[in-house]
Structure formats: structure tokens, C-alpha cells
Design a protein around this motif. Structure first.
Motif, short mmCIF file in Angstrom:
data_model
loop_
_atom_site.label_atom_id
_atom_site.label_comp_id
_atom_site.label_asym_id
_atom_site.label_seq_id
_atom_site.Cartn_x
_atom_site.Cartn_y
_atom_site.Cartn_z
N LEU A 9 -9.16 3.88 1.47
CA LEU A 9 -8.07 3.53 0.30
C LEU A 9 -7.80 2.07 0.23
N ARG A 17 -7.92 0.64 -3.67
CA ARG A 17 -6.81 -0.11 -4.32
C ARG A 17 -7.17 -1.43 -4.98
N LEU A 47 -2.94 12.14 -9.23
CA LEU A 47 -4.19 11.36 -9.39
C LEU A 47 -5.24 12.02 -10.59
N ARG A 104 0.78 -1.41 -0.09
CA ARG A 104 -0.09 0.21 0.05
C ARG A 104 0.81 1.19 0.04
N ARG A 105 0.42 2.21 -0.82
CA ARG A 105 1.13 3.41 -1.11
C ARG A 105 0.18 4.42 -1.22
N SER A 106 0.46 5.68 -0.45
CA SER A 106 -0.29 6.88 -1.05
C SER A 106 0.30 7.66 -2.16
N VAL A 107 -0.58 8.15 -3.00
CA VAL A 107 -0.19 8.75 -4.35
C VAL A 107 -0.66 10.38 -4.20
N ASN A 144 -5.79 4.54 -7.06
CA ASN A 144 -4.66 4.83 -6.11
C ASN A 144 -5.67 6.09 -5.36
N VAL A 183 3.37 6.18 -9.74
CA VAL A 183 3.47 5.92 -8.39
C VAL A 183 4.84 6.44 -7.75
N THR A 212 -6.60 7.71 -10.73
CA THR A 212 -5.59 6.64 -11.32
C THR A 212 -4.38 7.51 -11.26
N ALA A 213 -3.19 6.90 -10.66
CA ALA A 213 -1.98 7.49 -10.67
C ALA A 213 -1.43 7.51 -11.86
N ILE A 240 -9.06 9.91 -4.62
CA ILE A 240 -9.05 8.69 -5.46
C ILE A 240 -9.13 8.95 -6.84
#
Length: 195
Positions: free
Chosen positions: A128, A132, A20, A12-15, A137, A175, A171-172, A169
Motif C-alpha cells: 500500500l 501510494r 480503483l 494514508r487512506r484506503s480507496v 491508490n 478518494v 487510480t482512484a 491497486i
């Protein structure tokens, strides 16, 4: 399937919200995300939280209101610095979707307020994880808009409510690289009886 779930949790990773973009969740995916978010521990079933969804054109409209609130609330600030931060506020919702998780503890119950606030925090984390799992993301933030009275009024909070998190929220576009993580062993102790 179990290993896939574990790997997803481990990765798990924040973007950042600015990274986004579209596509974001469809209406049916959003309904599913909010349902997932609501499956949290909730002592006495108080539902001490609610959602405010910010999407589409509402993102820009709310950003304009927040920019104006920032200007009005910081008259002592140097004009160029104030405009810089007001500009940031105007672009506060770059992701296709933002869900404001509002903590609204019931203070007339014996359930401690902290438990109710932690339930709202769990809602943010479930959002989150759900995002995912659906291939999106996200990031969970707060900041100035989550703490300024005028900003909170624009967002739609009532008296006694607080922002537990603003979950962006989408799409990255990219990342970010992995960041250093806590040393879990150094943070863990084991209780044993005295003596």
C-alpha cells in the motif's frame, strides 16, 4: 523530502476496490512494488509469504470461478440472495491490479508462526505504501474468497497457506472523505517498574 514522506504516511487512506480504475502499475512499476513489499522484517530470513498477481483478463476469469464457487458452496441460501452475492464475487477484481499476499509459515523452525504471519501482514502494508509513493491508490482486504476452501483453490493456494491480504491497486476515481481515526493517546500506556 522527509516531511513529504511523513505527510504521505499521515494521509494514508484506503480507496474501495470498486473506485480503483486505470491506469494501474506498468510491469516495471509492479516489479518495483513487489520489491518494496518484500523489504519487511523477516526473522531468520524465512520468506514466509509469496505473491499471486491478478491482472488483465485474469481478473474476470477468476471472478467467474469465484462466483460459481459461491453458488456451489451456498445451496441453502435463497436463490436471489445467492445470485446477488455470486454477482459480487464475479466483480471481485475491479481494480487494474490485485496482489494476493499468501502467508506460508514454516512450521519446522523455532520462529513463532505469529511472527511469520505478521511479516506477511507487513508485506501488505508495504504494498500500500509503495503504491501510494508511485502515485496509485489501494486497499487491503480479505473476505469470503480469502477463507473459502474452493475459492482458495481457484486463487492458487496450497495446503498450509492462508491469504494475508488481497491488495487492490489502481487510480482512484474519487478518494473517500477522511474517516474517524483511533484516539492514540487513549490507546497508549507507558510501562514503569513496579513499586
Amino acid at each position: 523530502m522527509r516531511e513529504t514522506l511523513i505527510e504521505a504516511l499521515e494521509a494514508r487512506r484506503s480507496v474501495p476496490a470498486a473506485a480503483l480504475s486505470e491506469p494501474g502499475p506498468t510491469p516495471s512499476e509492479l516489479a518495483r512494488l513487489l520489491t518494496i513489499a518484500a523489504r519487511v522484517p523477516d526473522h531468520a530470513m524465512l520468506v514466509p509469504w509469496r505473491f499471486i498477481v491478478i491482472e488483465g483478463a485474469a481478473r474476470r476469469a477468476l471472478g467467474a470461478l469465484l462466483a460459481e464457487a459461491y453458488r456451489a458452496g451456498n445451496p441453502q441460501m435463497a436463490p436471489e440472495k445467492r445470485e446477488k452475492f455470486a454477482g459480487i464475487m464475479s466483480r471481485l477484481f475491479p481494480a487494474p491490479l490485485a496482489v494476493v499476499v499468501v502467508s506460508r509459515p514454516n512450521r519446522e523452525t523455532m520462529i513463532p508462526v505469529v511472527e511469520q504471519e505478521l511479516s506477511a501482514g507487513a508485506v501488505c502494508m508495504n504494498l500500500l505504501h509503495g503504491a501510494r509513493a508511485l502515485g496509485f491508490n489501494g486497499i487491503w482486504v480479505t473476505g469470503w474468497a480469502a477463507n473459502d476452501a474452493q475459492a482458495l483453490a481457484h486463487i492458487g493456494l496450497a495446503e498450509g497457506e492462508r491469504v494475508a491480504g488481497i491488495v487492490h491497486i489502481g487510480t482512484a476515481s474519487e478518494v473517500p472523505a477522511e474517516r474517524p481515526r483511533p484516539d492514540v493517546a487513549a490507546l497508549t500506556t507507558r510501562w514503569s517498574p513496579p513499586g
